[in-house]
Design a protein around this motif. Sequence first.
Motif, PDB file in Angstrom:
ATOM      1  N   GLN A  74       0.827  -1.208   0.000  1.00 27.87           N
ATOM      2  CA  GLN A  74       0.000   0.000   0.000  1.00 27.87           C
ATOM      3  C   GLN A  74       0.862   1.259   0.000  1.00 27.87           C
ATOM      4  OE1 GLN A  74      -2.502  -0.538   3.429  1.00 27.87           O
ATOM      5  NE2 GLN A  74      -3.901  -1.943   2.379  1.00 27.87           N
ATOM      6  N   MET A  75       1.951   1.236   0.732  1.00 26.27           N
ATOM      7  CA  MET A  75       2.855   2.392   0.744  1.00 26.27           C
ATOM      8  C   MET A  75       3.472   2.615  -0.632  1.00 26.27           C
ATOM      9  SD  MET A  75       4.726   1.850   4.453  1.00 26.27           S
ATOM     10  CE  MET A  75       5.744   3.341   4.321  1.00 26.27           C
ATOM     11  N   ILE A  76       3.839   1.532  -1.313  1.00 32.70           N
ATOM     12  CA  ILE A  76       4.392   1.650  -2.669  1.00 32.70           C
ATOM     13  C   ILE A  76       3.357   2.267  -3.599  1.00 32.70           C
ATOM     14  CG2 ILE A  76       5.181   0.333  -4.678  1.00 32.70           C
ATOM     15  CD1 ILE A  76       6.391  -1.683  -2.667  1.00 32.70           C
ATOM     16  N   GLU A  77       2.122   1.784  -3.512  1.00 35.07           N
ATOM     17  CA  GLU A  77       1.069   2.286  -4.392  1.00 35.07           C
ATOM     18  C   GLU A  77       0.716   3.742  -4.089  1.00 35.07           C
ATOM     19  OE1 GLU A  77      -1.913  -0.628  -3.758  1.00 35.07           O
ATOM     20  OE2 GLU A  77      -0.777  -2.212  -4.809  1.00 35.07           O
ATOM     21  N   ARG A  78       1.013   4.201  -2.855  1.00 35.10           N
ATOM     22  CA  ARG A  78       0.770   5.611  -2.510  1.00 35.10           C
ATOM     23  C   ARG A  78       1.982   6.495  -2.816  1.00 35.10           C
ATOM     24  NH1 ARG A  78      -1.864   3.419   2.285  1.00 35.10           N
ATOM     25  NH2 ARG A  78       0.050   3.831   3.463  1.00 35.10           N
ATOM     26  N   GLY A  79       3.044   5.883  -3.347  1.00 35.96           N
ATOM     27  CA  GLY A  79       4.178   6.687  -3.782  1.00 35.96           C
ATOM     28  C   GLY A  79       5.462   6.517  -3.007  1.00 35.96           C
ATOM     29  N   SER A  80       5.465   5.725  -1.954  1.00 40.66           N
ATOM     30  CA  SER A  80       6.713   5.489  -1.217  1.00 40.66           C
ATOM     31  C   SER A  80       7.701   4.747  -2.113  1.00 40.66           C
ATOM     32  CB  SER A  80       6.442   4.666   0.045  1.00 40.66           C
ATOM     33  OG  SER A  80       5.624   5.377   0.941  1.00 40.66           O
ATOM     34  N   TYR A 159       1.407 -18.959   4.101  1.00 41.79           N
ATOM     35  CA  TYR A 159       0.973 -18.201   5.279  1.00 41.79           C
ATOM     36  C   TYR A 159       1.231 -16.703   5.040  1.00 41.79           C
ATOM     37  CZ  TYR A 159       0.074 -17.682  10.359  1.00 41.79           C
ATOM     38  OH  TYR A 159      -0.439 -17.340  11.580  1.00 41.79           O
ATOM     39  N   VAL A 160       1.343 -15.927   6.084  1.00 39.38           N
ATOM     40  CA  VAL A 160       1.452 -14.475   5.969  1.00 39.38           C
ATOM     41  C   VAL A 160       2.749 -14.056   5.280  1.00 39.38           C
ATOM     42  CG1 VAL A 160       1.518 -12.297   7.252  1.00 39.38           C
ATOM     43  CG2 VAL A 160      -0.010 -14.136   7.989  1.00 39.38           C
ATOM     44  N   CYS A 161       3.828 -14.826   5.464  1.00 38.25           N
ATOM     45  CA  CYS A 161       5.102 -14.491   4.801  1.00 38.25           C
ATOM     46  C   CYS A 161       4.921 -14.435   3.288  1.00 38.25           C
ATOM     47  CB  CYS A 161       6.178 -15.522   5.159  1.00 38.25           C
ATOM     48  SG  CYS A 161       6.798 -15.402   6.842  1.00 38.25           S
ATOM     49  N   ASN A 162       4.356 -15.494   2.728  1.00 37.33           N
ATOM     50  CA  ASN A 162       4.144 -15.533   1.276  1.00 37.33           C
ATOM     51  C   ASN A 162       3.161 -14.457   0.841  1.00 37.33           C
ATOM     52  OD1 ASN A 162       3.985 -16.951  -1.494  1.00 37.33           O
ATOM     53  ND2 ASN A 162       1.866 -16.938  -0.792  1.00 37.33           N
ATOM     54  N   GLU A 163       2.113 -14.236   1.638  1.00 37.47           N
ATOM     55  CA  GLU A 163       1.121 -13.207   1.321  1.00 37.47           C
ATOM     56  C   GLU A 163       1.788 -11.836   1.220  1.00 37.47           C
ATOM     57  OE1 GLU A 163      -3.369 -12.450   2.944  1.00 37.47           O
ATOM     58  OE2 GLU A 163      -1.763 -12.458   4.446  1.00 37.47           O
ATOM     59  N   THR A 164       2.661 -11.541   2.164  1.00 40.22           N
ATOM     60  CA  THR A 164       3.394 -10.268   2.154  1.00 40.22           C
ATOM     61  C   THR A 164       4.278 -10.163   0.924  1.00 40.22           C
ATOM     62  OG1 THR A 164       3.441 -10.302   4.580  1.00 40.22           O
ATOM     63  CG2 THR A 164       5.012  -8.839   3.464  1.00 40.22           C
ATOM     64  N   TYR A 165       5.005 -11.229   0.649  1.00 41.68           N
ATOM     65  CA  TYR A 165       5.946 -11.246  -0.480  1.00 41.68           C
ATOM     66  C   TYR A 165       5.217 -11.026  -1.795  1.00 41.68           C
ATOM     67  CZ  TYR A 165      10.194 -12.947  -2.921  1.00 41.68           C
ATOM     68  OH  TYR A 165      11.332 -13.067  -3.696  1.00 41.68           O
ATOM     69  N   PHE A 166       4.114 -11.753  -1.994  1.00 39.84           N
ATOM     70  CA  PHE A 166       3.395 -11.632  -3.267  1.00 39.84           C
ATOM     71  C   PHE A 166       2.818 -10.228  -3.442  1.00 39.84           C
ATOM     72  CE2 PHE A 166      -0.228 -11.884  -6.096  1.00 39.84           C
ATOM     73  CZ  PHE A 166       0.324 -12.543  -7.185  1.00 39.84           C
ATOM     74  N   ARG A 167       2.253  -9.675  -2.389  1.00 38.85           N
ATOM     75  CA  ARG A 167       1.677  -8.330  -2.509  1.00 38.85           C
ATOM     76  C   ARG A 167       2.752  -7.293  -2.856  1.00 38.85           C
ATOM     77  NH1 ARG A 167      -3.550  -7.998  -0.752  1.00 38.85           N
ATOM     78  NH2 ARG A 167      -4.333  -9.601   0.675  1.00 38.85           N
ATOM     79  N   THR A 168       3.907  -7.400  -2.225  1.00 37.04           N
ATOM     80  CA  THR A 168       4.979  -6.441  -2.513  1.00 37.04           C
ATOM     81  C   THR A 168       5.485  -6.605  -3.938  1.00 37.04           C
ATOM     82  OG1 THR A 168       5.649  -6.435  -0.182  1.00 37.04           O
ATOM     83  CG2 THR A 168       7.232  -5.595  -1.783  1.00 37.04           C
ATOM     84  N   LEU A 169       5.699  -7.833  -4.357  1.00 33.41           N
ATOM     85  CA  LEU A 169       6.162  -8.074  -5.730  1.00 33.41           C
ATOM     86  C   LEU A 169       5.153  -7.542  -6.744  1.00 33.41           C
ATOM     87  CD1 LEU A 169       7.625 -11.697  -5.461  1.00 33.41           C
ATOM     88  CD2 LEU A 169       8.919  -9.613  -5.954  1.00 33.41           C
ATOM     89  N   TYR A 170       3.878  -7.749  -6.474  1.00 33.58           N
ATOM     90  CA  TYR A 170       2.848  -7.273  -7.397  1.00 33.58           C
ATOM     91  C   TYR A 170       2.859  -5.750  -7.490  1.00 33.58           C
ATOM     92  CZ  TYR A 170      -1.724  -6.338  -9.440  1.00 33.58           C
ATOM     93  OH  TYR A 170      -2.727  -5.861 -10.246  1.00 33.58           O
ATOM     94  N   SER A 171       3.004  -5.075  -6.369  1.00 33.36           N
ATOM     95  CA  SER A 171       3.019  -3.608  -6.375  1.00 33.36           C
ATOM     96  C   SER A 171       4.250  -3.071  -7.085  1.00 33.36           C
ATOM     97  CB  SER A 171       2.964  -3.081  -4.945  1.00 33.36           C
ATOM     98  OG  SER A 171       1.750  -3.430  -4.332  1.00 33.36           O
TER      99      SER A 171
END
Length: 347
Positions: A74-80, A159-171
Amino acid sequence: MNLTTTRARKGQQRTVMRIAMTRVLVTAFPPFSNFQVNVSQQVLTMFESVEFDNIDVETMLLSVDEVGSSIVSQMIERGSKWDAIVHLGLAGKREKISLERFGKNHSEFNEKDNSGRIASGVIIEGVAESIETTTSIHLLDEEFEHDDDVLWSTDAGSYVCNETYFRTLYSVSGEDTENNQMVPVIFIHLPSNNHISLERQFDVVCRAIRTIAVRPTLEVVGALLYDSEGRMLACRRPPEDVWGGWWEFPGGKIDSGELEIEALKREILEELSIAVFPKNRVASLSHDYSDRKVNLYIWDCGCVDSETIQPTEHDEVRWLNSNELDQVKWLPADEPIIAEWIQNGFP
């Protein structure tokens, strides 16, 4: 490098050079499930007492739930913006440090996260089933090729690790970046410190940061080897390599403090299981890849018995005459040398 302009006497201006810091985000998680501690959090706190040359490490502790898995994306998508992102997590059942190659678009929790949620199914609808790390696999391969306690993993879990990784890679993959180079993102799963000490794990993470955050210049040696018929040896990288299917000179990176001859002897023994005796350097050049610069030095190592060669890192080797050199696809760094030898013959 940034340029900062300040006003000097008599209305003149002078330019002050200020080195631009590379910004790296490192994240970790607190304890979850039945774990009393989370080694990733322990490693994260160790950054508080360490400074890097020209690298500004920012740390963030993520919650083990949907909010934590989403906040960086979300931070990446907001410009971070960061120059590299390293996610750390605990892999309680593993004994080695795992560099995760893929984030997969699927969750299948076998226990609740810290918010009481159990997720099952697609993470983001309508997108790829998996996304590969945006770091240079080749550079990390070379950095950790002699470290038996560091390996690549193709399963970041569900689990949450993979969920975090995939979301960041997608962004990151959807960002508009300079020269179309995506921000390097890697997830590193850490085992319990019962298997590997915290100090060792911290050292590996620091090396990974330096490797992916700063575009390096690598010093590389290659061997010109002949058989009894005067043909040259060419080696093909295996399919799983980032340059899989491309051909190259046998050889590799010069380690810190090594001479070219020493490095070449070591690399050829490792790659081909033979001893060589380099005679003289016959070619050298520099090549810019997207993730690194390579200074390449080719040494004539004379004639060897083709029957004694046992490749350990390549899936195929071939002996080529000078008029056969264009029959294989050479690595970009090797192409100028090969083109010259096609025209003028072997040195």
